[in-house]
Design a protein around this motif. Structure first.
Motif, PDB file in Angstrom:
ATOM      1  N   ARG A  65       0.848  -1.194   0.000  1.00 55.36           N
ATOM      2  CA  ARG A  65       0.000   0.000   0.000  1.00 55.36           C
ATOM      3  C   ARG A  65       0.880   1.239   0.000  1.00 55.36           C
ATOM      4  O   ARG A  65       1.817   1.346   0.793  1.00 55.36           O
ATOM      5  N   ARG A  66       0.568   2.188  -0.880  1.00 58.17           N
ATOM      6  CA  ARG A  66       1.302   3.454  -0.935  1.00 58.17           C
ATOM      7  C   ARG A  66       0.357   4.582  -0.526  1.00 58.17           C
ATOM      8  O   ARG A  66      -0.727   4.711  -1.087  1.00 58.17           O
ATOM      9  N   SER A  67       0.794   5.372   0.438  1.00 59.02           N
ATOM     10  CA  SER A  67      -0.037   6.453   0.953  1.00 59.02           C
ATOM     11  C   SER A  67       0.722   7.773   0.929  1.00 59.02           C
ATOM     12  O   SER A  67       1.962   7.795   0.934  1.00 59.02           O
ATOM     13  N   VAL A  68      -0.028   8.851   0.892  1.00 64.39           N
ATOM     14  CA  VAL A  68       0.552  10.194   0.961  1.00 64.39           C
ATOM     15  C   VAL A  68      -0.195  10.988   2.023  1.00 64.39           C
ATOM     16  O   VAL A  68      -1.404  10.820   2.204  1.00 64.39           O
ATOM     17  N   ARG A  69       0.533  11.820   2.743  1.00 61.88           N
ATOM     18  CA  ARG A  69      -0.049  12.677   3.775  1.00 61.88           C
ATOM     19  C   ARG A  69       0.501  14.091   3.620  1.00 61.88           C
ATOM     20  O   ARG A  69       1.618  14.284   3.132  1.00 61.88           O
ATOM     21  N   PRO A  95      -4.097  14.793   6.880  1.00 64.53           N
ATOM     22  CA  PRO A  95      -4.926  14.651   5.677  1.00 64.53           C
ATOM     23  C   PRO A  95      -4.153  13.948   4.558  1.00 64.53           C
ATOM     24  O   PRO A  95      -2.939  14.093   4.429  1.00 64.53           O
ATOM     25  N   GLY A  96      -4.876  13.204   3.751  1.00 63.92           N
ATOM     26  CA  GLY A  96      -4.263  12.466   2.645  1.00 63.92           C
ATOM     27  C   GLY A  96      -4.967  11.147   2.466  1.00 63.92           C
ATOM     28  O   GLY A  96      -6.162  11.010   2.758  1.00 63.92           O
ATOM     29  N   GLY A  97      -4.239  10.149   1.983  1.00 62.25           N
ATOM     30  CA  GLY A  97      -4.856   8.844   1.796  1.00 62.25           C
ATOM     31  C   GLY A  97      -4.039   7.939   0.905  1.00 62.25           C
ATOM     32  O   GLY A  97      -2.846   8.176   0.678  1.00 62.25           O
ATOM     33  N   THR A  98      -4.695   6.918   0.372  1.00 70.96           N
ATOM     34  CA  THR A  98      -4.030   5.868  -0.386  1.00 70.96           C
ATOM     35  C   THR A  98      -3.957   6.218  -1.866  1.00 70.96           C
ATOM     36  O   THR A  98      -4.920   6.740  -2.442  1.00 70.96           O
ATOM     37  N   LEU A  99      -2.825   5.905  -2.475  1.00 68.93           N
ATOM     38  CA  LEU A  99      -2.653   6.113  -3.910  1.00 68.93           C
ATOM     39  C   LEU A  99      -3.303   4.977  -4.696  1.00 68.93           C
ATOM     40  O   LEU A  99      -3.401   3.840  -4.227  1.00 68.93           O
ATOM     41  N   ARG A 100      -3.719   5.289  -5.905  1.00 66.28           N
ATOM     42  CA  ARG A 100      -4.210   4.271  -6.820  1.00 66.28           C
ATOM     43  C   ARG A 100      -3.026   3.559  -7.473  1.00 66.28           C
ATOM     44  O   ARG A 100      -1.923   4.121  -7.543  1.00 66.28           O
ATOM     45  N   PRO A 101      -3.229   2.335  -7.961  1.00 68.90           N
ATOM     46  CA  PRO A 101      -2.125   1.641  -8.652  1.00 68.90           C
ATOM     47  C   PRO A 101      -1.579   2.469  -9.819  1.00 68.90           C
ATOM     48  O   PRO A 101      -2.343   2.964 -10.649  1.00 68.90           O
ATOM     49  N   ASP A 107       0.493  13.493  -7.916  1.00 62.50           N
ATOM     50  CA  ASP A 107      -0.839  13.443  -8.528  1.00 62.50           C
ATOM     51  C   ASP A 107      -1.862  12.922  -7.522  1.00 62.50           C
ATOM     52  O   ASP A 107      -2.984  13.444  -7.429  1.00 62.50           O
ATOM     53  N   GLY A 108      -1.488  11.881  -6.791  1.00 58.96           N
ATOM     54  CA  GLY A 108      -2.406  11.320  -5.804  1.00 58.96           C
ATOM     55  C   GLY A 108      -2.708  12.284  -4.681  1.00 58.96           C
ATOM     56  O   GLY A 108      -3.862  12.394  -4.234  1.00 58.96           O
ATOM     57  N   LYS A 158       4.219  -3.674   4.371  1.00 60.49           N
ATOM     58  CA  LYS A 158       2.831  -3.651   3.917  1.00 60.49           C
ATOM     59  C   LYS A 158       2.375  -2.256   3.484  1.00 60.49           C
ATOM     60  O   LYS A 158       1.400  -2.133   2.752  1.00 60.49           O
ATOM     61  N   GLU A 159       3.080  -1.211   3.951  1.00 61.32           N
ATOM     62  CA  GLU A 159       2.683   0.149   3.561  1.00 61.32           C
ATOM     63  C   GLU A 159       3.883   1.078   3.614  1.00 61.32           C
ATOM     64  O   GLU A 159       4.742   0.958   4.491  1.00 61.32           O
ATOM     65  N   CYS A 160       3.915   2.008   2.657  1.00 65.39           N
ATOM     66  CA  CYS A 160       4.888   3.107   2.664  1.00 65.39           C
ATOM     67  C   CYS A 160       4.110   4.413   2.593  1.00 65.39           C
ATOM     68  O   CYS A 160       3.300   4.615   1.679  1.00 65.39           O
ATOM     69  N   THR A 161       4.328   5.280   3.564  1.00 63.85           N
ATOM     70  CA  THR A 161       3.637   6.571   3.626  1.00 63.85           C
ATOM     71  C   THR A 161       4.653   7.696   3.459  1.00 63.85           C
ATOM     72  O   THR A 161       5.651   7.741   4.185  1.00 63.85           O
TER      73      THR A 161
END
Length: 217
Positions: A65-69, A95-101, A107-108, A158-161
């Motif tokens: 899972r790739r996330s941005v904040r 604030p932020g959330g998960t990127l799309r594939p 952009d995300g 499992k995730e990179c933020t």
């Protein structure tokens, strides 16, 4: 709006609490009173499955899972505050959330911010600016702690933020999901109470310390 530094975009005549550094960048902060919040017009549907189960399914189909904040800042009587979301369960997040594939980080993050930041006055330009990448956090599991480094024993995180600097427009309306409350938290609370806000928010004052803060009225 008037700034308390002599030149926006320079480090001349800095406020006393900002160290003098000819190479420093500026971060413009506008007063908290210039912003409003309202409940999102399109609330996200409540999903019945536990979060960890949903994330495990996503991981099996899409990988990590790739996330941005975003670190969004305002000031209250000259004191920097971070705008953070407080969940009904008491947890805090940026604030932020998960990127799309396949979606790029900027952009995300812009997509997430378009959902979160609304124009308060159509006659005024409502434009934010994504700046520097400030931090990278790794989560070894589907829930639980994240670390500002990849633990040596973790080969399949499992995730990179990724956490970015974002300069807010002079005024706007924040669109907040019903399960969250938007709060402005002063730096001294973030620094003094990391057990309350968590390590990702607790490090914000340190991340921001390299910038010259320009306070606008």
């Amino acid at each position: 709006s008037g700034s308390r530094t002599s030149k926006a975009g320079s480090c001349a005549a800095l406020p006393r609490h900002v160290p003098m550094d000819l190479d420093c960048k500026t971060w413009a902060l506008y007063p908290h009173s210039a912003y409003e919040s309202q409940q999102a017009a399109k609330p996200k549907p409540v999903k019945p499955d536990p979060l960890s189960i949903r994330r495990k399914r996503k991981y099996e189909s899409e990988g990590m899972r790739r996330s941005v904040r975003a670190i969004l800042m305002v000031h209250v009587h000259g004191h920097p505050h971070a705008m953070v979301l407080k969940a009904n369960d008491g947890g805090y997040k940026l604030p932020g959330g998960t990127l799309r594939p396949g979606e790029s980080e900027r952009d995300g993050l812009n997509r997430k911010l378009r959902q979160f930041i609304k124009n308060a006055d159509p006659s005024i330009l409502c434009e934010w600016k994504i700046g520097d990448l400030l931090a990278v956090w790794w989560c070894p599991g589907f829930e639980g702690a994240a670390f500002p480094y990849l633990p040596q024993h973790v080969t399949r995180p499992k995730e990179c933020t990724k956490v970015y600097q974002v300069t807010l427009p002079e005024q706007c309306v924040f669109s907040v999901q019903p399960q969250d409350t938007l709060v402005a938290v002063p730096f001294f609370d973030l620094f003094a109470e990391p057990q309350t806000y968590g390590p990702m928010l607790g490090e914000i004052p340190q991340l921001v310390s390299k910038y010259a803060i320009s306070l606008f009225d």
